[in-house]
Design a protein around this motif. Sequence first.
Motif, PDB file in Angstrom:
ATOM      1  N   GLN A  11      -4.101 -14.992-104.288  1.00 58.06           N
ATOM      2  CA  GLN A  11      -3.232 -14.768-103.135  1.00 58.06           C
ATOM      3  C   GLN A  11      -1.845 -14.298-103.572  1.00 58.06           C
ATOM      4  OE1 GLN A  11      -4.131 -15.219 -99.865  1.00 58.06           O
ATOM      5  NE2 GLN A  11      -2.126 -14.626 -99.089  1.00 58.06           N
ATOM      6  N   ASN A  12      -1.419 -14.748-104.748  1.00 59.35           N
ATOM      7  CA  ASN A  12      -0.087 -14.390-105.255  1.00 59.35           C
ATOM      8  C   ASN A  12      -0.142 -13.323-106.346  1.00 59.35           C
ATOM      9  OD1 ASN A  12       1.893 -16.461-103.953  1.00 59.35           O
ATOM     10  ND2 ASN A  12       0.132 -17.690-104.595  1.00 59.35           N
ATOM     11  N   ALA A  13      -1.285 -12.645-106.434  1.00 60.66           N
ATOM     12  CA  ALA A  13      -1.471 -11.571-107.421  1.00 60.66           C
ATOM     13  C   ALA A  13      -1.120 -12.044-108.833  1.00 60.66           C
ATOM     14  CB  ALA A  13      -0.631 -10.357-107.045  1.00 60.66           C
ATOM     15  N   ASP A  14      -1.491 -13.277-109.141  1.00 62.13           N
ATOM     16  CA  ASP A  14      -1.202 -13.877-110.448  1.00 62.13           C
ATOM     17  C   ASP A  14      -2.424 -13.687-111.340  1.00 62.13           C
ATOM     18  OD1 ASP A  14      -0.661 -15.454-112.646  1.00 62.13           O
ATOM     19  OD2 ASP A  14       0.236 -17.075-111.481  1.00 62.13           O
ATOM     20  N   SER A  15      -2.290 -12.810-112.346  1.00 57.15           N
ATOM     21  CA  SER A  15      -3.416 -12.506-113.226  1.00 57.15           C
ATOM     22  C   SER A  15      -3.267 -13.136-114.610  1.00 57.15           C
ATOM     23  CB  SER A  15      -3.565 -10.982-113.382  1.00 57.15           C
ATOM     24  OG  SER A  15      -2.370 -10.431-113.919  1.00 57.15           O
ATOM     25  N   THR A  16      -2.220 -13.904-114.827  1.00 62.30           N
ATOM     26  CA  THR A  16      -1.988 -14.492-116.150  1.00 62.30           C
ATOM     27  C   THR A  16      -2.233 -16.009-116.174  1.00 62.30           C
ATOM     28  OG1 THR A  16       0.365 -14.749-115.631  1.00 62.30           O
ATOM     29  CG2 THR A  16      -0.301 -12.723-116.754  1.00 62.30           C
ATOM     30  N   THR A  17      -1.912 -16.689-115.091  1.00 65.41           N
ATOM     31  CA  THR A  17      -2.113 -18.139-115.044  1.00 65.41           C
ATOM     32  C   THR A  17      -3.607 -18.442-114.894  1.00 65.41           C
ATOM     33  OG1 THR A  17       0.031 -18.337-113.948  1.00 65.41           O
ATOM     34  CG2 THR A  17      -1.404 -20.263-113.884  1.00 65.41           C
ATOM     35  N   ARG A  18      -4.019 -19.515-115.553  1.00 64.41           N
ATOM     36  CA  ARG A  18      -5.436 -19.908-115.490  1.00 64.41           C
ATOM     37  C   ARG A  18      -5.595 -21.231-114.730  1.00 64.41           C
ATOM     38  NH1 ARG A  18      -7.583 -21.698-119.520  1.00 64.41           N
ATOM     39  NH2 ARG A  18      -5.789 -21.975-120.912  1.00 64.41           N
ATOM     40  N   VAL A  19      -6.789 -21.383-114.126  1.00 67.22           N
ATOM     41  CA  VAL A  19      -7.152 -22.659-113.503  1.00 67.22           C
ATOM     42  C   VAL A  19      -7.750 -23.536-114.598  1.00 67.22           C
ATOM     43  CG1 VAL A  19      -8.522 -23.819-111.732  1.00 67.22           C
ATOM     44  CG2 VAL A  19      -7.639 -21.509-111.305  1.00 67.22           C
ATOM     45  N   LEU A  20      -7.144 -24.691-114.820  1.00 64.37           N
ATOM     46  CA  LEU A  20      -7.654 -25.617-115.830  1.00 64.37           C
ATOM     47  C   LEU A  20      -8.885 -26.358-115.301  1.00 64.37           C
ATOM     48  CD1 LEU A  20      -4.261 -27.099-117.101  1.00 64.37           C
ATOM     49  CD2 LEU A  20      -5.661 -25.307-118.166  1.00 64.37           C
TER      50      LEU A  20
ATOM     51  N   GLN B 157      -8.605 -33.129-108.637  1.00 66.70           N
ATOM     52  CA  GLN B 157      -7.290 -32.561-108.938  1.00 66.70           C
ATOM     53  C   GLN B 157      -7.468 -31.155-109.522  1.00 66.70           C
ATOM     54  OE1 GLN B 157      -4.533 -33.704-112.403  1.00 66.70           O
ATOM     55  NE2 GLN B 157      -3.759 -34.988-110.714  1.00 66.70           N
ATOM     56  N   ILE B 158      -6.803 -30.174-108.898  1.00 67.57           N
ATOM     57  CA  ILE B 158      -6.840 -28.785-109.361  1.00 67.57           C
ATOM     58  C   ILE B 158      -5.547 -28.529-110.136  1.00 67.57           C
ATOM     59  CG2 ILE B 158      -7.049 -26.366-108.663  1.00 67.57           C
ATOM     60  CD1 ILE B 158      -8.218 -27.444-105.975  1.00 67.57           C
ATOM     61  N   ARG B 159      -5.667 -28.107-111.388  1.00 66.02           N
ATOM     62  CA  ARG B 159      -4.493 -27.938-112.241  1.00 66.02           C
ATOM     63  C   ARG B 159      -4.416 -26.501-112.766  1.00 66.02           C
ATOM     64  NH1 ARG B 159      -5.436 -31.848-116.885  1.00 66.02           N
ATOM     65  NH2 ARG B 159      -7.545 -31.013-116.640  1.00 66.02           N
ATOM     66  N   PHE B 160      -3.234 -26.110-113.155  1.00 70.28           N
ATOM     67  CA  PHE B 160      -2.998 -24.767-113.675  1.00 70.28           C
ATOM     68  C   PHE B 160      -2.266 -24.877-115.030  1.00 70.28           C
ATOM     69  CE2 PHE B 160      -2.956 -24.883-109.080  1.00 70.28           C
ATOM     70  CZ  PHE B 160      -3.844 -23.895-108.724  1.00 70.28           C
ATOM     71  N   ASN B 161      -2.314 -23.815-115.825  1.00 67.82           N
ATOM     72  CA  ASN B 161      -1.711 -23.883-117.157  1.00 67.82           C
ATOM     73  C   ASN B 161      -0.252 -23.411-117.188  1.00 67.82           C
ATOM     74  OD1 ASN B 161      -2.156 -21.130-116.823  1.00 67.82           O
ATOM     75  ND2 ASN B 161      -2.506 -20.788-119.016  1.00 67.82           N
ATOM     76  N   GLY B 162       0.328 -23.238-116.007  1.00 69.23           N
ATOM     77  CA  GLY B 162       1.722 -22.807-115.960  1.00 69.23           C
ATOM     78  C   GLY B 162       2.261 -22.832-114.543  1.00 69.23           C
ATOM     79  N   PRO B 163       3.521 -22.432-114.348  1.00 72.18           N
ATOM     80  CA  PRO B 163       4.130 -22.406-112.999  1.00 72.18           C
ATOM     81  C   PRO B 163       3.388 -21.428-112.093  1.00 72.18           C
ATOM     82  CG  PRO B 163       5.799 -22.218-114.712  1.00 72.18           C
ATOM     83  CD  PRO B 163       4.475 -22.025-115.390  1.00 72.18           C
TER      84      PRO B 163
END
Length: 276
Positions: A44-53, A64-70
């Motif tokens: 949705q935010n066109a974020d192609s670098t952050t990953r879903v942990l 709990q859904i977590r991400f590897n960055g902001p």
Amino acid sequence: MKLLKNILLILSLFATPSFGQQASFDDAKTEVVMRMIGYQVLLQNADSTTRVLPVKKLADAQYQIRFNGPINLNPDSLVNIVKRQMDANSIETSYIVSVKECLIQETLFSYAILQKRQKEIVPCKDRPLAPDCYFIEISFDKEAKADWTIAYVLLFIVACLALFLIFRKRKPKPSDSLLKIGKYEFDTANQCLLIGEQKIKLTYKETQILSILADSPNQLIERNRIQKEVWEDEGVIVGRSLDMYISKLRKKLAKDPNISISNKHSIGYELGVKTG
């Protein structure tokens, strides 16, 4: 009661693993849905670098859904994303979604979807959150899951009782044409003799032997013929076996004095039936 216990045991052997397998499948499916929600948030935010942990299961019905960055997180978009994924995967239970900041783990945004009341409680969904490290927690209604478990158990019990009643009411059906032997009725289909209210069970071989004799009452039937027809498939014929079965048949036919099985030594047997 013994029959009911046997039915319950057999059904439990099949049903118990299936309940466990279904629960494991539902858990795995839910985790996949959680990851898809995280992926859709990034998309949705066109974020192609952050990953879903990897999704973290906090409790029996909490993930709990977590991400590897902001990440950028828009509450309004999150509400729509979660709803689409729940609907697409037929998850029809109440749930609460909470967005927490990673470091201090304070809840910055949360809302509830109550399926039974068909109600949404979504405060402050039009206030975007500043880019930061967030994780999303989704808690499902345990009561709804328990309701389904109880429903499965009740269905299982009803099925057991239904089978018990069916088997209890089922009675051996007599063959269309019972063979009359004196005062007896010979039911070859159910391997028994009927006299008055009494039913006398016969073994498979007793039924075979009596069938051969009853086909030709008051006639001598050769011993070799009986042995061949009854024991031929087994390949081995024990000489005294026929005499033993004849002795048992005599006892089972003893209630009618007009019936006898006579033996002509080394030649054969005759089913004698007196009439009149």
